[in-house]
Design a protein around this motif. Structure first.
Motif, PDB file in Angstrom:
ATOM      1  N   LEU A 106      54.212 -70.075  18.524  1.00  0.00           N
ATOM      2  CA  LEU A 106      53.000 -69.668  19.235  1.00  0.00           C
ATOM      3  C   LEU A 106      53.066 -68.184  19.577  1.00  0.00           C
ATOM      4  CD1 LEU A 106      52.471 -72.677  21.673  1.00  0.00           C
ATOM      5  CD2 LEU A 106      51.621 -72.363  19.329  1.00  0.00           C
ATOM      6  N   GLU A 107      51.963 -67.501  19.303  1.00  0.00           N
ATOM      7  CA  GLU A 107      51.893 -66.068  19.547  1.00  0.00           C
ATOM      8  C   GLU A 107      50.720 -65.731  20.458  1.00  0.00           C
ATOM      9  OE1 GLU A 107      51.560 -64.247  15.733  1.00  0.00           O
ATOM     10  OE2 GLU A 107      53.618 -64.763  15.118  1.00  0.00           O
ATOM     11  N   GLU A 108      50.804 -64.586  21.103  1.00  0.00           N
ATOM     12  CA  GLU A 108      49.706 -64.073  21.915  1.00  0.00           C
ATOM     13  C   GLU A 108      48.427 -64.065  21.095  1.00  0.00           C
ATOM     14  OE1 GLU A 108      48.528 -61.555  25.514  1.00  0.00           O
ATOM     15  OE2 GLU A 108      50.397 -62.580  25.066  1.00  0.00           O
ATOM     16  N   GLY A 109      47.370 -64.625  21.662  1.00  0.00           N
ATOM     17  CA  GLY A 109      46.075 -64.656  20.986  1.00  0.00           C
ATOM     18  C   GLY A 109      45.772 -65.955  20.277  1.00  0.00           C
ATOM     19  N   ASP A 110      46.756 -66.849  20.156  1.00  0.00           N
ATOM     20  CA  ASP A 110      46.533 -68.131  19.491  1.00  0.00           C
ATOM     21  C   ASP A 110      45.694 -69.072  20.348  1.00  0.00           C
ATOM     22  OD1 ASP A 110      47.954 -67.592  17.167  1.00  0.00           O
ATOM     23  OD2 ASP A 110      49.837 -68.416  17.939  1.00  0.00           O
ATOM     24  N   ILE A 111      44.955 -69.950  19.675  1.00  0.00           N
ATOM     25  CA  ILE A 111      44.351 -71.107  20.341  1.00  0.00           C
ATOM     26  C   ILE A 111      44.929 -72.355  19.687  1.00  0.00           C
ATOM     27  CG2 ILE A 111      42.256 -69.874  20.998  1.00  0.00           C
ATOM     28  CD1 ILE A 111      40.778 -71.365  18.737  1.00  0.00           C
ATOM     29  N   LEU A 112      45.228 -73.353  20.502  1.00  0.00           N
ATOM     30  CA  LEU A 112      45.946 -74.528  20.014  1.00  0.00           C
ATOM     31  C   LEU A 112      45.379 -75.795  20.628  1.00  0.00           C
ATOM     32  CD1 LEU A 112      48.564 -75.588  18.460  1.00  0.00           C
ATOM     33  CD2 LEU A 112      49.635 -75.595  20.725  1.00  0.00           C
ATOM     34  N   ASN A 113      45.059 -76.761  19.772  1.00  0.00           N
ATOM     35  CA  ASN A 113      44.700 -78.090  20.255  1.00  0.00           C
ATOM     36  C   ASN A 113      45.935 -78.977  20.237  1.00  0.00           C
ATOM     37  OD1 ASN A 113      43.815 -81.102  19.353  1.00  0.00           O
ATOM     38  ND2 ASN A 113      42.351 -80.228  20.791  1.00  0.00           N
ATOM     39  N   VAL A 114      46.221 -79.610  21.358  1.00  0.00           N
ATOM     40  CA  VAL A 114      47.317 -80.573  21.460  1.00  0.00           C
ATOM     41  C   VAL A 114      46.695 -81.942  21.703  1.00  0.00           C
ATOM     42  CG1 VAL A 114      49.386 -81.269  22.718  1.00  0.00           C
ATOM     43  CG2 VAL A 114      48.923 -78.833  22.329  1.00  0.00           C
ATOM     44  N   ASP A 115      46.869 -82.822  20.736  1.00  0.00           N
ATOM     45  CA  ASP A 115      46.234 -84.146  20.743  1.00  0.00           C
ATOM     46  C   ASP A 115      47.300 -85.198  21.013  1.00  0.00           C
ATOM     47  OD1 ASP A 115      44.747 -86.424  20.305  1.00  0.00           O
ATOM     48  OD2 ASP A 115      43.863 -85.733  18.430  1.00  0.00           O
ATOM     49  N   VAL A 116      47.232 -85.796  22.204  1.00  0.00           N
ATOM     50  CA  VAL A 116      48.233 -86.748  22.668  1.00  0.00           C
ATOM     51  C   VAL A 116      47.644 -88.155  22.678  1.00  0.00           C
ATOM     52  CG1 VAL A 116      49.574 -87.488  24.686  1.00  0.00           C
ATOM     53  CG2 VAL A 116      49.519 -85.064  24.037  1.00  0.00           C
ATOM     54  N   SER A 117      48.384 -89.095  22.120  1.00  0.00           N
ATOM     55  CA  SER A 117      47.976 -90.503  22.108  1.00  0.00           C
ATOM     56  C   SER A 117      49.175 -91.352  22.524  1.00  0.00           C
ATOM     57  CB  SER A 117      47.499 -90.914  20.717  1.00  0.00           C
ATOM     58  OG  SER A 117      46.550 -89.993  20.218  1.00  0.00           O
ATOM     59  N   THR A 118      48.934 -92.320  23.394  1.00  0.00           N
ATOM     60  CA  THR A 118      50.023 -93.054  24.032  1.00  0.00           C
ATOM     61  C   THR A 118      49.830 -94.558  23.930  1.00  0.00           C
ATOM     62  OG1 THR A 118      50.284 -91.231  25.617  1.00  0.00           O
ATOM     63  CG2 THR A 118      51.261 -93.365  26.212  1.00  0.00           C
ATOM     64  N   ILE A 119      50.927 -95.252  23.656  1.00  0.00           N
ATOM     65  CA  ILE A 119      50.949 -96.715  23.750  1.00  0.00           C
ATOM     66  C   ILE A 119      51.798 -97.082  24.969  1.00  0.00           C
ATOM     67  CG2 ILE A 119      51.441 -98.887  22.573  1.00  0.00           C
ATOM     68  CD1 ILE A 119      51.701 -97.219  19.959  1.00  0.00           C
ATOM     69  N   LEU A 120      51.247 -97.862  25.864  1.00  0.00           N
ATOM     70  CA  LEU A 120      51.995 -98.362  27.016  1.00  0.00           C
ATOM     71  C   LEU A 120      51.755 -99.860  27.125  1.00  0.00           C
ATOM     72  CD1 LEU A 120      53.805 -97.590  29.459  1.00  0.00           C
ATOM     73  CD2 LEU A 120      51.702 -97.489  30.823  1.00  0.00           C
ATOM     74  N   ASN A 121      52.841-100.620  26.981  1.00  0.00           N
ATOM     75  CA  ASN A 121      52.763-102.084  27.047  1.00  0.00           C
ATOM     76  C   ASN A 121      51.738-102.640  26.042  1.00  0.00           C
ATOM     77  OD1 ASN A 121      54.672-102.125  29.167  1.00  0.00           O
ATOM     78  ND2 ASN A 121      53.049-101.724  30.657  1.00  0.00           N
ATOM     79  N   GLY A 122      51.639-101.970  24.887  1.00  0.00           N
ATOM     80  CA  GLY A 122      50.766-102.442  23.834  1.00  0.00           C
ATOM     81  C   GLY A 122      49.331-101.945  23.903  1.00  0.00           C
ATOM     82  N   TYR A 123      49.003-101.120  24.905  1.00  0.00           N
ATOM     83  CA  TYR A 123      47.639-100.617  25.071  1.00  0.00           C
ATOM     84  C   TYR A 123      47.588 -99.116  24.788  1.00  0.00           C
ATOM     85  CZ  TYR A 123      46.756-105.150  27.151  1.00  0.00           C
ATOM     86  OH  TYR A 123      46.647-106.505  27.356  1.00  0.00           O
ATOM     87  N   TYR A 124      46.472 -98.669  24.202  1.00  0.00           N
ATOM     88  CA  TYR A 124      46.364 -97.319  23.642  1.00  0.00           C
ATOM     89  C   TYR A 124      45.453 -96.418  24.473  1.00  0.00           C
ATOM     90  CZ  TYR A 124      48.426 -99.129  19.319  1.00  0.00           C
ATOM     91  OH  TYR A 124      49.271 -99.701  18.386  1.00  0.00           O
ATOM     92  N   SER A 125      45.825 -95.131  24.485  1.00  0.00           N
ATOM     93  CA  SER A 125      44.984 -94.098  25.093  1.00  0.00           C
ATOM     94  C   SER A 125      45.090 -92.831  24.258  1.00  0.00           C
ATOM     95  CB  SER A 125      45.407 -93.844  26.542  1.00  0.00           C
ATOM     96  OG  SER A 125      46.798 -93.563  26.614  1.00  0.00           O
ATOM     97  N   ASP A 126      44.146 -91.901  24.446  1.00  0.00           N
ATOM     98  CA  ASP A 126      44.050 -90.769  23.522  1.00  0.00           C
ATOM     99  C   ASP A 126      43.214 -89.659  24.149  1.00  0.00           C
ATOM    100  OD1 ASP A 126      44.095 -89.251  21.193  1.00  0.00           O
ATOM    101  OD2 ASP A 126      42.750 -90.554  20.070  1.00  0.00           O
ATOM    102  N   ALA A 127      43.712 -88.419  24.129  1.00  0.00           N
ATOM    103  CA  ALA A 127      42.953 -87.258  24.611  1.00  0.00           C
ATOM    104  C   ALA A 127      43.579 -85.988  24.062  1.00  0.00           C
ATOM    105  CB  ALA A 127      42.921 -87.209  26.139  1.00  0.00           C
ATOM    106  N   SER A 128      42.815 -84.912  24.067  1.00  0.00           N
ATOM    107  CA  SER A 128      43.379 -83.632  23.637  1.00  0.00           C
ATOM    108  C   SER A 128      42.809 -82.500  24.474  1.00  0.00           C
ATOM    109  CB  SER A 128      43.118 -83.380  22.150  1.00  0.00           C
ATOM    110  OG  SER A 128      41.800 -82.953  21.916  1.00  0.00           O
TER     111      SER A 128
END
Length: 269
Positions: A106-128
């Motif tokens: 990562l450098e100065e001036g960059d834009i970055l999307n971080v897309d996180v998705s999680t399974i907890l006890n078999g159930y799913y969630s997702d956001a970025s």
């Protein structure tokens, strides 16, 4: 038939697209999915607290994997249809599905999307989220700002017993007014019991069209906004990373939402 079945049948008889009852989450399922969503938000908060210029996207992947597993979850992207990492990191001209890499710094001036998705006890969630590294250019800052505005406008347009097209119209209209385009062939999705469920959520369809927003539905609002045209190509070597065709910048923000009787609730963002 109960009252909901009758209402769905009546809407379908008038030509409306309605969800199958299996797509409507039960109170027990909603409670469990919300716990997954809390962890998903915490993972993104953890990334936000540590992201900085000079770090590699591979380091972000390790942050996500370690935090998720230490709190009892599983990163949903890891090994999903062969995806090799725990998170998607999409930098500058990458539309989505960027693969973390030790050599991508990562450098100065960059834009970055971080897309996180999680399974907890078999159930799913997702956001970025979009992250800006140091001081960014005015053009990049405007794209990130407008992308966030698009998602908020889409959320405000989402009403119980409205339509997915209402969300799309609000997003597409705002993007175009600002001189941007919306990626057409990649969109949001249902989620909760699986990583990707019906419906496909487009962001370019007309108001009043597409599936009716019935209480119990869960899906993502995650438009990909390009500063140039909407066209893209997929990296032939890894089969995942999506780039803008014209090499312009792209930004994305993702909310996971639940349709309730009175509103549309954000579960993780």
């Amino acid at each position: 038939m109960d009252k909901l079945d009758i209402k769905l049948w009546s809407l379908a008889a008038r030509g409306q697209i309605v969800p199958d009852r299996s797509l409507l989450k039960t109170p027990k399922q909603i409670a469990a999915i919300k716990k997954s969503a809390v962890l998903n938000t915490a993972v993104l908060d953890h990334v936000e607290a540590h992201i900085h210029a000079g770090m590699s996207t591979e380091e972000i992947d390790r942050l996500v994997y370690d935090f998720t597993t230490e709190h009892g979850g599983i990163p949903a992207p890891l090994n999903y249809q062969g995806f090799p990492k725990s998170v998607c990191t999409s930098l500058n001209n990458v539309v989505c599905h960027g693969i973390p890499c030790e050599d991508e710094i990562l450098e100065e001036g960059d834009i970055l999307n971080v897309d996180v998705s999680t399974i907890l006890n078999g159930y799913y969630s997702d956001a970025s989220r979009m992250f800006t590294i140091g001081e960014i250019s005015p053009r990049a800052a405007k794209l990130v700002r407008v992308t966030k505005e698009c998602v908020e406008r889409g959320l405000r347009a989402a009403k119980p017993w409205g339509h997915l097209g209402d969300i799309a119209y609000a997003i597409n209209t705002h993007a175009r007014r600002n001189g941007y385009s919306v990626v057409e062939d990649i969109g949001g999705h249902g989620i909760g019991l699986e990583f990707h469920e019906t419906p496909f959520v487009s962001y370019v369809t007309p108001k009043g069209t597409e599936m009716v927003l019935v209480p119990g539905m869960m899906f993502t609002i995650e438009p990909m906004i390009n500063e140039g045209g909407p066209d893209f190509f997929i990296d032939e070597d890894n089969g995942w990373t999506v780039y803008t065709e014209d090499d312009g910048l792209s930004a994305q923000v993702e909310y996971m939402v639940l349709v309730t009787e009175r509103s549309v609730e954000v579960l993780t963002k």
